[in-house]
Write an enzyme that holds these catalytic residues in place. Structure first.
Site, PDB file in Angstrom:
ATOM      1  N   ASP A 114       0.854  -1.055  -0.099  1.00  0.00           N
ATOM      2  CA  ASP A 114       0.130   0.158   0.010  1.00  0.00           C
ATOM      3  C   ASP A 114       0.866   1.364   0.032  1.00  0.00           C
ATOM      4  O   ASP A 114       1.978   1.347   0.318  1.00  0.00           O
ATOM      5  CB  ASP A 114      -0.926  -0.136   1.338  1.00  0.00           C
ATOM      6  CG  ASP A 114      -0.173  -0.128   2.498  1.00  0.00           C
ATOM      7  OD1 ASP A 114       0.732  -0.911   2.628  1.00  0.00           O
ATOM      8  OD2 ASP A 114      -0.530   0.638   3.374  1.00  0.00           O
ATOM      9  N   GLU A 147       0.059  -1.127   5.695  1.00  0.00           N
ATOM     10  CA  GLU A 147       1.007  -0.490   6.768  1.00  0.00           C
ATOM     11  C   GLU A 147       1.054   0.894   6.845  1.00  0.00           C
ATOM     12  O   GLU A 147       1.207   1.539   8.003  1.00  0.00           O
ATOM     13  CB  GLU A 147       2.543  -0.986   5.951  1.00  0.00           C
ATOM     14  CG  GLU A 147       3.523  -0.739   7.140  1.00  0.00           C
ATOM     15  CD  GLU A 147       4.237   0.750   7.360  1.00  0.00           C
ATOM     16  OE1 GLU A 147       4.718   0.925   8.316  1.00  0.00           O
ATOM     17  OE2 GLU A 147       3.689   1.746   6.648  1.00  0.00           O
TER      18      GLU A 147
HETATM   19 ZN   LIG Z   1       6.687   2.523   4.420  1.00  0.00          ZN
END
Ligand SMILES: [Zn+2]
Length: 606
Positions: free
Chosen positions: A199, A266
């Site tokens: 992501d 994340e």
């Molecule tokens: Zn990162």
């Protein structure tokens, strides 16, 4: 990289070095030192001429041009050590070249070829073109259509690395998170885990025109590869895959199994990606079932003079707590107000917290002390006074206290390394100008020092706010416990975890020369010293404390040896990450691939 509850921009602080360089001062000192050196030479000449023999009395005469006269008089100060030397204060391992040296140099040759490079740039560019944006308000996978783009991204990965997909076992965890298992030839060795995340931070739509090249173009302009994720973290993800694919194509089989795990959120909560991956990995490999983990994190730079490169893998991470303070009081018409409204009482509490910051500490057992020793020992332009204090501080408590004061004075950001930080970031209350506020609240963000804990932070908040609650006659509920404070005539205050339990500071990865850390350090050195155009006197690898958190915060059970390091640093990023004009220097991305290749070879050879 992100934080547990996200909002993270710590990369900008975590892995930059405190700016303690004082160039003009350094120049003056150099001049002073040259004068001192001339005087010493003159003295030598006089002694020589007068026939006195004293050569044994000045064993350290030649060590450094940084020695001031005062320091020489003390006979203590050693000056910066050349990076090729070693010191127990910051032990350095040798360069670690892979045992498969023919394969390693074959691959270096391949990676230098223009055909390989243009293909590698295309692979990263294609990954950037798929906007795998991470949002704070994403519902779980399966319930929110915004996850579907990760399916497109994973299809792209499968098509782009056919050799890897034919060889490694792929498991999709929670639909979109990926785990690859590359079986090693020696089943008795614990696997090594390489991590990255799919992501990216969303691009703010109003800033699209400010990008030199569109944020999802993946455009290679001959020097830079442009776009969101080019640095954080798709160059790592694609770099790892390119390294593995290249090794397989050369017929390499690791002795130790290699596992790759790629999270999907994340940059936001981490619950859908690493949250599920952690469970899968522990079920599959067991508690302490991995030899080591490498994830994104610290990089490299030349903070103390151009001659010496410092690489700073994070070997621990600060903890995290968002504390909510809610004040409730009677409402009513504001024409007959009490002396303090709920907003006034909350304001007093916020003022009190800011007047009582968390105490900073410099502990000899802590990572910030160790990093200071590395910089002071080997940094050519490390401030002289701090260098001397750092050396003294190894044994003297007085010097240790002075060193702490000196570090804090040298750079405000050092207080974030040495202590728990607090920041009142959210506040809410009041609905109408003629109505007394009945419910107001603030949220205080904390990054918890390595030496502290979530409980310490809660105790600190309670200690500061209890007298105020008593003064205003408020009852007090602190993190689930009723505390005797005021009568309640004034109202009520509740302290709580804002979004869920906090995160303790991470365990500290061992960094002895017999620990896996040595393999990482030796690999970093091997990568640099064989990089074309390398012109430094040496590379120092120093442990570092990360101010933010990565997906590894969920992986503590898997191994004690967790490293957070990107083979990236000064000049490798155009602008900054998490903002406009994120771009990766193409050459630096190739160096990442070289680093991952050598890391896999070194961890699976030895
Ligand atoms: Zn990162």
């Amino acid at each position: 990289m992100g934080t547990p509850s996200d909002k993270l921009d710590v990369d900008s602080v975590a892995f930059r070095f405190p700016d303690t360089r004082k160039n003009s001062v350094a120049r003056q000192r150099r001049r002073a030192c040259l004068r001192a050196a001339a005087l010493v030479l003159l003295a030598l000449l006089v002694y020589y001429i007068s026939g006195l023999s004293w050569s044994g009395d000045l064993p350290e005469l030649q060590v450094s041009s940084y020695r001031s006269k005062t320091v020489i008089d003390r006979q203590l100060f050693k000056g910066p050590l050349p990076p090729a030397e070693n010191s127990t204060a910051c032990p350095q391992v040798d360069v670690l070249f892979p045992g498969h040296n023919e394969l390693d140099s074959d691959l270096d040759e391949l990676y230098a070829s223009s055909a390989f490079r243009s293909n590698a740039y295309d692979l990263l560019g294609g990954a950037i073109q798929i906007p795998t944006e991470s949002y704070d308000d994403l519902a779980p996978v399966g319930q929110d259509p915004r996850w579907e783009i990760f399916g497109t991204f994973n299809d792209y990965i499968e098509q782009s690395f056919p050799v890897l997909h034919a060889k490694l076992k792929l498991t999709k965890v929670n639909t979109y998170a990926l785990v690859y298992h590359w079986q090693g030839s020696n089943g008795s060795l614990l696997p090594v885990l390489l991590m990255a995340h799919e992501d990216v931070v969303p691009v703010e739509p109003t800033t699209i025109d400010d990008w030199i090249h569109p944020p999802y173009s993946g455009f290679y302009d001959g020097t830079w590869i442009w776009g969101r994720g080019s640095c954080d973290d798709k160059s790592s993800l694609i770099g790892i895959l390119v390294a593995v694919e290249s090794l397989i194509k050369k017929g390499f089989t690791p002795s130790r199994s290699v596992v790759l795990a790629f999270g999907i959120d994340e940059e936001s909560a981490g619950t859908q990606g690493a949250g599920h991956l952690a469970g899968y990995l522990e079920e599959t490999y067991g508690k302490d079932g991995l030899a080591m983990i490498l994830d994104e994190g610290g990089g490299y730079g030349t903070p103390y003079g151009d001659d010496v490169l410092f690489a700073t893998p994070a070997t621990s991470e600060k903890g995290y707590l968002d504390a909510r303070i809610e004040v409730s009081a009677s409402g009513g018409h504001s024409s007959v107000p009490p002396p303090h409204t709920a907003i006034g009482m909350l304001s007093s509490m916020i003022s009190a917290l800011e007047a009582h910051p968390h105490e900073t500490q410099l502990l000899r057992s802590g990572t910030p002390f160790l990093a200071t020793q590395c910089f002071a020992t080997y940094g050519p332009e490390y401030p002289e006074k701090l260098r001397w204090l750092a050396e003294e501080a190894r044994t003297s408590d007085v010097a240790l206290a002075k060193l702490k004061t000196g570090l804090l004075a040298a750079d405000r950001r050092n207080s974030a390394l040495l202590g728990t930080t607090q920041a009142v970031d959210l506040i809410q209350g009041g609905v109408k100008v003629n109505a007394l506020p009945e419910h107001v609240e603030a949220i205080v963000n904390h990054r918890i020092a390595e030496h502290s804990s979530v409980d310490d932070v809660k105790q600190h908040i309670l200690g500061v706010l209890l007298p105020i609650a008593t003064k205003f006659n408020l009852t007090l509920d602190a993190f689930g416990k009723n505390i005797s404070a005021g009568t309640g005539n004034g109202g009520h205050v509740v302290l709580s975890d804002a979004w869920g339990p906090g995160l303790e500071p991470s365990p500290v990865t061992p960094t002895g020369i017999a620990d896996p850390f040595a393999i990482l350090a030796g690999t970093i050195k091997a990568t640099f010293t064989t990089t074309e155009g390398y012109d430094k006197k040496g590379v120092i690898v120093s442990p570092m404390l990360s101010l933010g958190n990565t997906d590894t915060a969920r992986y503590w059970n898997l191994t004690k040896h967790i490293f957070r390091y990107d083979h990236s640093g000064e000049g490798a990023v155009y602008g900054d990450i998490h903002t406009i004009n994120e771009a990766r220097l193409a050459e630096a991305y190739i160096q990442q691939i070289r680093f991952y290749t050598k890391f896999i070879l070194n961890t699976t050879d030895k």
